[in-house]
Design an enzyme around this catalytic site. Structure first.
Site, PDB file in Angstrom:
ATOM      1  N   SER A  79       0.847  -1.188   0.000  1.00 15.38           N
ATOM      2  CA  SER A  79       0.000   0.000   0.000  1.00 15.38           C
ATOM      3  C   SER A  79       0.881   1.236   0.000  1.00 15.38           C
ATOM      4  CB  SER A  79      -0.872  -0.013   1.253  1.00 15.38           C
ATOM      5  OG  SER A  79      -1.431   1.256   1.510  1.00 15.38           O
ATOM      6  N   TYR A 136      -0.658  -1.078  10.225  1.00  8.43           N
ATOM      7  CA  TYR A 136      -0.807  -1.299   8.780  1.00  8.43           C
ATOM      8  C   TYR A 136       0.407  -0.747   8.031  1.00  8.43           C
ATOM      9  CZ  TYR A 136      -3.056  -1.221   4.160  1.00  8.43           C
ATOM     10  OH  TYR A 136      -3.364  -1.407   2.835  1.00  8.43           O
TER      11      TYR A 136
END
Length: 179
Positions: free
Chosen positions: A85, A98
């Site tokens: 990401s 994350y």
């Protein structure tokens, strides 16, 4: 054909890979794309919540890759594609686990950030993404199709250890801001 297992459970993964290899042969291409996110400020996040994100987003690609590599080595070919990401490059105050595990694609995980607010306005992070991305939109899973096909194809046989940003230009734009 679809298969389901807990990618954080090494025993389940090994059993599933053995089943796949028995039914279909060794794995040619692995795409590590499982991921979860918990939008919790780090000071409020429990260690268990942090570990769960790290387990799915960081440890699982290792576990699954380790399970398919022997078959790839035996046949002398194979590709492993790890999907990350833009948070792996940028980070954000409510996604510490994350960002640590991954390293904005419009998916169910980012849906809360893209929903209109009660007053009809955009979420501040949604506005930021739209304003700072030269493509002026969130990426979609379909935007990953071409790059994934390239990485899975013979056209990328001499490409190794490469990070291919599929981000609509946001990293190039943010990284070159005037001071």
């Amino acid at each position: 054909k679809g298969y389901v297992c807990d990618v954080t459970n090494e025993e389940q993964v090994n059993e599933l890979v053995a089943k796949i290899e028995k039914e279909l042969g060794s794995v040619d291409i692995l795409v590590n794309n499982a991921g979860i996110i918990k939008r919790i400020p780090m000071v409020d996040m429990s260690a268990a919540e942090f570990r769960q994100v790290i387990d799915v987003d960081l440890n699982a690609p290792f576990i699954v890759s380790k399970a398919v590599i022997p078959g790839m080595i035996k046949k002398g070919a194979g590709k492993i594609i790890n999907i990350c990401s833009m948070m792996s490059e940028l980070g954000r105050e409510t996604v510490s686990a994350y960002a640590a595990a991954k390293g904005g694609i419009a998916t169910p995980q980012t849906a809360p950030l893209r929903e209109r607010q009660a007053d009809g306005s955009r979420h501040p992070f949604d506005s930021f993404i739209i304003a700072k991305t030269p493509a002026a939109r969130w990426g979609t899973p379909e935007d990953l199709m071409g790059p994934a096909l390239f990485l899975a194809s013979k056209a990328s046989d001499f490409v190794n250890g490469h990070v291919l940003y599929v981000d609509g230009g946001i990293l190039a734009y943010i990284g070159k801001q005037p001071k």
